[in-house]
Design an enzyme around this catalytic site. Sequence first.
Site, PDB file in Angstrom:
ATOM      1  N   TYR A 138      21.952  36.488  75.284  1.00  0.00           N
ATOM      2  CA  TYR A 138      22.986  37.243  74.580  1.00  0.00           C
ATOM      3  C   TYR A 138      24.384  36.840  75.069  1.00  0.00           C
ATOM      4  O   TYR A 138      25.283  36.551  74.271  1.00  0.00           O
ATOM      5  CB  TYR A 138      22.811  38.753  74.742  1.00  0.00           C
ATOM      6  CG  TYR A 138      24.062  39.480  74.323  1.00  0.00           C
ATOM      7  CD1 TYR A 138      24.340  39.681  72.971  1.00  0.00           C
ATOM      8  CD2 TYR A 138      25.023  39.870  75.260  1.00  0.00           C
ATOM      9  CE1 TYR A 138      25.532  40.268  72.564  1.00  0.00           C
ATOM     10  CE2 TYR A 138      26.208  40.455  74.866  1.00  0.00           C
ATOM     11  CZ  TYR A 138      26.452  40.661  73.515  1.00  0.00           C
ATOM     12  OH  TYR A 138      27.636  41.231  73.116  1.00  0.00           O
ATOM     13  N   GLU A 185      32.011  40.490  78.698  1.00  0.00           N
ATOM     14  CA  GLU A 185      30.619  40.594  78.276  1.00  0.00           C
ATOM     15  C   GLU A 185      29.705  41.033  79.421  1.00  0.00           C
ATOM     16  O   GLU A 185      28.773  41.820  79.213  1.00  0.00           O
ATOM     17  CB  GLU A 185      30.144  39.264  77.692  1.00  0.00           C
ATOM     18  CG  GLU A 185      30.753  38.911  76.353  1.00  0.00           C
ATOM     19  CD  GLU A 185      30.410  39.926  75.259  1.00  0.00           C
ATOM     20  OE1 GLU A 185      29.383  40.636  75.392  1.00  0.00           O
ATOM     21  OE2 GLU A 185      31.178  40.019  74.294  1.00  0.00           O
ATOM     22  N   ASP A 230      22.955  42.249  69.506  1.00  0.00           N
ATOM     23  CA  ASP A 230      22.794  43.319  70.486  1.00  0.00           C
ATOM     24  C   ASP A 230      22.157  44.511  69.783  1.00  0.00           C
ATOM     25  O   ASP A 230      21.716  44.416  68.628  1.00  0.00           O
ATOM     26  CB  ASP A 230      24.130  43.689  71.128  1.00  0.00           C
ATOM     27  CG  ASP A 230      25.078  44.402  70.162  1.00  0.00           C
ATOM     28  OD1 ASP A 230      24.807  44.418  68.928  1.00  0.00           O
ATOM     29  OD2 ASP A 230      26.101  44.936  70.628  1.00  0.00           O
TER      30      ASP A 230
END
Length: 295
Positions: A122, A39, A140
């Site tokens: 996020y 990520e 996102d």
Amino acid sequence: MLANQTVDASALLRWYDEHARDLPWRRPDVDGWGVLISEIMLQQTPVARVAPIWAEWLSRWPRPTSMAASSQAEVLRAWGKLGYPRRALRLHECARVIAEQHGDRVPDDVDTLLALPGIGDYTARAVACFAYGQRVPVVDTNVRRVIARAVHGTAEPGNPSTRRDLADAEALLPAEVPQAAVMSAALMELGATVCTARKPDCANCPLPRCAWRAAGSPAHTGPRRKTQTYAGTDRQVRGLLLDVLRDDSGPVERARLDQVWLRDPGQRDRALDSLLVDGLIEQTDQGLFALPGES
């Protein structure tokens, strides 16, 4: 608040089961550490560039403790050409905290993840969802685009709003926790591969209902986001300066750095100063320049 029926979850989950890309960090043997690294790397960097470096990192640093035992300079060299190298320093610091405070295991809840160095909303939600299967909305750019079209009937999403965007996404999640986690991944995959920004492949969209298509696919009427350039920017100069230090085994003289950008010495000096401020470069007592920890 959106109704759960707005997007056909069953249709989307069936499509995802058949068409999801075989990305290495999605495999069942990947734990929270592997997902966290992916990520961080995937922020503003394409999948094709991330995949081989992600594999190298997991082989070299399979646990947070192994990365924490390495120097910042080692991590920056391994980061290579992924761009935005401050992400590498954040990962190194994050690894240290996980090793020291969390028993070498990436936490599984959003609030604890948010307390880690450099972990934003996020990333915390993505790790909780994709690594641990939790029912948390993950939003996102791709997810926002799918919701804008399928639910709101607009070609592009408006300005980001954390509260609204999370509420929109959560309303689409099935009540069952395992399905909800897969749904978050499916929404993201749909936006990345079918419901793309420039050329959406509506003919192959698995959703039986889409508000945007029902409205005749109206064109976007608001301002377009400007495409970011790279050539000639401070980012390019910063990268060239870092390349010199990554390719050397120790401190270098200022003259070596001056050679990488002769067209605008002022821009080069500004880029060098910003690297020093960001902690990506250090200056020795002798006036040499080095990666952090090598001065």
